[in-house]
Design an enzyme around this catalytic site. Structure first.
Site, PDB file in Angstrom:
ATOM      1  N   ASP A 157      51.101  37.493  24.485  1.00 41.61           N
ATOM      2  CA  ASP A 157      49.451  37.472  24.973  1.00 41.61           C
ATOM      3  C   ASP A 157      48.662  37.590  23.714  1.00 41.61           C
ATOM      4  O   ASP A 157      48.864  38.350  22.837  1.00 41.61           O
ATOM      5  CB  ASP A 157      49.316  38.714  25.753  1.00 41.61           C
ATOM      6  CG  ASP A 157      47.880  38.829  26.466  1.00 41.61           C
ATOM      7  OD1 ASP A 157      46.930  38.398  25.670  1.00 41.61           O
ATOM      8  OD2 ASP A 157      47.736  39.674  27.296  1.00 41.61           O
ATOM      9  N   VAL A 158      47.997  36.299  23.604  1.00 40.39           N
ATOM     10  CA  VAL A 158      47.156  36.346  22.161  1.00 40.39           C
ATOM     11  C   VAL A 158      46.323  37.590  22.275  1.00 40.39           C
ATOM     12  O   VAL A 158      45.569  37.489  20.913  1.00 40.39           O
ATOM     13  CB  VAL A 158      46.495  35.039  22.114  1.00 40.39           C
ATOM     14  CG1 VAL A 158      47.445  33.899  22.040  1.00 40.39           C
ATOM     15  CG2 VAL A 158      45.399  34.622  22.910  1.00 40.39           C
ATOM     16  N   ASN A 207      45.213  27.114  21.029  1.00 39.09           N
ATOM     17  CA  ASN A 207      44.527  26.389  22.300  1.00 39.09           C
ATOM     18  C   ASN A 207      44.185  27.526  23.603  1.00 39.09           C
ATOM     19  O   ASN A 207      43.188  27.128  24.496  1.00 39.09           O
ATOM     20  CB  ASN A 207      45.468  25.289  22.798  1.00 39.09           C
ATOM     21  CG  ASN A 207      45.235  24.853  24.300  1.00 39.09           C
ATOM     22  OD1 ASN A 207      44.247  24.000  24.540  1.00 39.09           O
ATOM     23  ND2 ASN A 207      45.928  25.562  25.198  1.00 39.09           N
ATOM     24  N   SER A 248      35.130  23.782  22.026  1.00 37.48           N
ATOM     25  CA  SER A 248      34.508  23.180  23.191  1.00 37.48           C
ATOM     26  C   SER A 248      33.199  22.600  22.692  1.00 37.48           C
ATOM     27  O   SER A 248      32.534  23.136  21.990  1.00 37.48           O
ATOM     28  CB  SER A 248      34.495  23.901  24.525  1.00 37.48           C
ATOM     29  OG  SER A 248      33.532  23.309  25.377  1.00 37.48           O
ATOM     30  N   TYR A 302      30.712  32.045  27.994  1.00 41.87           N
ATOM     31  CA  TYR A 302      31.583  31.121  27.438  1.00 41.87           C
ATOM     32  C   TYR A 302      31.217  30.520  26.203  1.00 41.87           C
ATOM     33  O   TYR A 302      31.722  30.167  25.344  1.00 41.87           O
ATOM     34  CB  TYR A 302      32.119  30.260  28.548  1.00 41.87           C
ATOM     35  CG  TYR A 302      33.025  29.209  28.021  1.00 41.87           C
ATOM     36  CD1 TYR A 302      34.474  29.495  27.843  1.00 41.87           C
ATOM     37  CD2 TYR A 302      32.693  27.837  28.059  1.00 41.87           C
ATOM     38  CE1 TYR A 302      35.279  28.459  27.547  1.00 41.87           C
ATOM     39  CE2 TYR A 302      33.864  26.871  27.598  1.00 41.87           C
ATOM     40  CZ  TYR A 302      34.943  27.472  27.503  1.00 41.87           C
ATOM     41  OH  TYR A 302      35.879  26.159  27.250  1.00 41.87           O
ATOM     42  N   LYS A 361      32.676  30.050  22.409  1.00 35.69           N
ATOM     43  CA  LYS A 361      33.012  28.766  21.727  1.00 35.69           C
ATOM     44  C   LYS A 361      32.198  28.553  20.731  1.00 35.69           C
ATOM     45  O   LYS A 361      32.795  27.921  19.650  1.00 35.69           O
ATOM     46  CB  LYS A 361      32.989  27.637  22.707  1.00 35.69           C
ATOM     47  CG  LYS A 361      34.217  27.870  23.964  1.00 35.69           C
ATOM     48  CD  LYS A 361      35.579  27.666  23.464  1.00 35.69           C
ATOM     49  CE  LYS A 361      36.877  27.673  24.405  1.00 35.69           C
ATOM     50  NZ  LYS A 361      37.994  27.611  23.698  1.00 35.69           N
ATOM     51  N   THR A 381      41.630  19.472  33.979  1.00 39.39           N
ATOM     52  CA  THR A 381      42.633  20.458  33.962  1.00 39.39           C
ATOM     53  C   THR A 381      42.395  21.356  35.200  1.00 39.39           C
ATOM     54  O   THR A 381      41.403  21.394  35.837  1.00 39.39           O
ATOM     55  CB  THR A 381      42.820  21.269  32.800  1.00 39.39           C
ATOM     56  OG1 THR A 381      41.547  22.055  32.491  1.00 39.39           O
ATOM     57  CG2 THR A 381      42.671  20.324  31.520  1.00 39.39           C
TER      58      THR A 381
HETATM   59  P1  NAD Z   1      44.272  25.934  31.224  1.00 41.49           P
HETATM   60  O1  NAD Z   1      43.827  27.114  32.031  1.00 41.49           O
HETATM   61  O2  NAD Z   1      45.052  24.878  31.897  1.00 41.49           O
HETATM   62  O3  NAD Z   1      44.848  26.302  29.918  1.00 41.49           O
HETATM   63  C1  NAD Z   1      44.525  27.621  29.279  1.00 41.49           C
HETATM   64  C2  NAD Z   1      45.725  28.117  28.647  1.00 41.49           C
HETATM   65  O4  NAD Z   1      45.704  29.478  27.956  1.00 41.49           O
HETATM   66  C3  NAD Z   1      46.628  28.557  30.141  1.00 41.49           C
HETATM   67  O5  NAD Z   1      47.928  28.192  29.701  1.00 41.49           O
HETATM   68  C4  NAD Z   1      46.519  30.006  29.984  1.00 41.49           C
HETATM   69  O6  NAD Z   1      47.644  30.650  30.314  1.00 41.49           O
HETATM   70  C5  NAD Z   1      46.493  30.231  28.465  1.00 41.49           C
HETATM   71  N1  NAD Z   1      45.993  31.725  28.316  1.00 41.49           N
HETATM   72  C6  NAD Z   1      44.984  32.341  28.589  1.00 41.49           C
HETATM   73  N2  NAD Z   1      44.856  33.573  28.185  1.00 41.49           N
HETATM   74  C7  NAD Z   1      45.916  33.796  27.529  1.00 41.49           C
HETATM   75  C8  NAD Z   1      46.411  34.806  26.658  1.00 41.49           C
HETATM   76  N3  NAD Z   1      45.600  35.845  26.727  1.00 41.49           N
HETATM   77  N4  NAD Z   1      47.620  34.912  25.955  1.00 41.49           N
HETATM   78  C9  NAD Z   1      48.220  33.558  25.905  1.00 41.49           C
HETATM   79  N5  NAD Z   1      47.668  32.460  26.411  1.00 41.49           N
HETATM   80  C10 NAD Z   1      46.696  32.535  27.384  1.00 41.49           C
HETATM   81  O7  NAD Z   1      42.871  25.180  30.822  1.00 41.49           O
HETATM   82  P2  NAD Z   1      42.450  23.992  29.754  1.00 41.49           P
HETATM   83  O8  NAD Z   1      41.485  23.315  30.159  1.00 41.49           O
HETATM   84  O9  NAD Z   1      44.033  23.364  29.380  1.00 41.49           O
HETATM   85  O10 NAD Z   1      42.185  24.778  28.217  1.00 41.49           O
HETATM   86  C11 NAD Z   1      42.546  24.812  27.194  1.00 41.49           C
HETATM   87  C12 NAD Z   1      41.518  25.164  25.938  1.00 41.49           C
HETATM   88  O11 NAD Z   1      40.640  24.110  26.274  1.00 41.49           O
HETATM   89  C13 NAD Z   1      40.927  26.352  26.183  1.00 41.49           C
HETATM   90  O12 NAD Z   1      40.612  26.997  25.108  1.00 41.49           O
HETATM   91  C14 NAD Z   1      39.441  25.927  27.082  1.00 41.49           C
HETATM   92  O13 NAD Z   1      38.346  26.742  26.731  1.00 41.49           O
HETATM   93  C15 NAD Z   1      39.341  24.414  26.085  1.00 41.49           C
HETATM   94  N6  NAD Z   1      38.623  23.555  26.746  1.00 41.49           N
HETATM   95  C16 NAD Z   1      38.612  22.900  28.130  1.00 41.49           C
HETATM   96  C17 NAD Z   1      37.924  22.207  28.292  1.00 41.49           C
HETATM   97  C18 NAD Z   1      38.219  21.270  29.956  1.00 41.49           C
HETATM   98  O14 NAD Z   1      37.065  20.478  30.302  1.00 41.49           O
HETATM   99  N7  NAD Z   1      39.287  21.460  30.555  1.00 41.49           N
HETATM  100  C19 NAD Z   1      36.934  21.783  27.960  1.00 41.49           C
HETATM  101  C20 NAD Z   1      36.411  22.415  26.521  1.00 41.49           C
HETATM  102  C21 NAD Z   1      37.282  23.196  26.119  1.00 41.49           C
END
Ligand code: NAD
Length: 266
Positions: free
Chosen positions: A67-68, A94, A145, A158, A162, A193
């Protein structure tokens, strides 16, 4: 078909990806695996991490529960990676969490959740990774982001986390450049996603979104993964402190709506 059109030489390189059990993190892990890297996946669900690596050789994969938000868990994950592979070349931070927020009805617990994953988590991962990256001349990539480059409706908290990630990347690039470590951010726009799927499934939201995206589509996780492959490679050896949008052109706009009909000037 591999994720990238290009071919990289990541054989023998050890890449760590946090939150690699889904979405963007999963695509990044797969992209590096396809290019020969040894990939260590950090995340909370061992089952999800195993799904990511299922079709790749066991000797090049390592799913580490962590857990990060907890520095001790990140430290022990990094130690177990070192014990197994002896080096870390690339770290992709990520793991992230997005929840809505409105100022009149502010939920401090939601703020704590987002801050602890998006900001504290990045600090924990960077702190544990720096000595390893210094040893290999490696680099750190944060998935921030476009929400860290400006405001969005209904998600100021959020956006704040970011924005913090983006400026942390810039400061760390300054502090660590002299030690041979590059630090960059990828700033995705709207990527399909599980974090975004319910909004994409809403036709009104989807149409409004397309008004803002010159490329006329939502992004896919692979769009982000391709840039990670490049940024982590020696081809990007003079790039540090950069925040690079992968957003189909969304942030190129000042916000003026796209015209409904072609514009003709007489
Ligand atoms: P997602 O929910 O599929 O991925 C997030 C991942 O982070 C998940 O696998 C989750 O289990 C993991 N996670 C969350 N809390 C955690 C913790 N405490 N310890 C370890 N792992 C943890 O969503 P995504 O869209 O793939 O997001 C990935 C990254 O991209 C994130 O940082 C998100 O903010 C960023 N992002 C996503 C978008 C989008 O449009 N999907 C846009 C900009 C930025």
């Amino acid at each position: 078909m591999t994720i990238s059109w290009a071919t990289y030489s990541y054989d023998g390189h050890v890449v760590v990806v946090t939150g690699a059990g889904s979405g963007i993190g999963r695509a990044i892990a797969v992209a590096f695996l396809e290019q020969g890297a040894t990939v260590c996946l950090l995340g909370r669900s061992q089952e999800a991490l195993r799904d990511t690596i299922a079709r790749f050789p066991a000797k090049r994969t390592f799913a580490v529960p962590a857990d990060v938000t907890v520095q001790a868990e990140v430290d022990s994950a990094v130690q177990s990676i070192l014990d197994r592979f002896g080096r870390i070349d690339v770290v992709v931070n990520n793991a992230g969490l997005s929840e809505p927020s409105v100022i009149d009805d502010f939920d401090h617990q939601a703020w704590d959740r987002m801050r602890s994953v998006n900001l504290d988590g990045f600090i924990h991962v960077a702190r544990a990774a720096v000595p390893m990256l210094e040893a290999t001349g490696g680099n750190l990539i944060a998935i921030s982001s476009v929400a860290g480059l400006g405001g969005d409706w209904g998600q100021f908290a959020y956006n704040a986390t970011k924005g913090g990630v983006n400026t942390m990347v810039q400061s760390l690039a300054l502090d660590l450049g002299g030690r041979g470590i590059r630090v960059n951010a990828i700033a995705p726009g709207f990527i399909a996603t599980r974090q975004t799927q319910s909004r994409l499934d809403d036709a009104d939201f989807s149409n409004a979104l397309m008004n803002r995206v010159p490329m006329n589509r939502a992004g896919v996780p692979e769009d982000v993964a391709r840039l990670a492959l490049y940024l982590a490679s020696p081809d990007a050896g003079y790039i540090t402190g950069a925040i690079i949008p992968v957003d189909g052109g969304t942030t190129a706009s000042t916000g003026t709506p796209r015209p409904l009909r072609p514009i003709h000037y007489q």
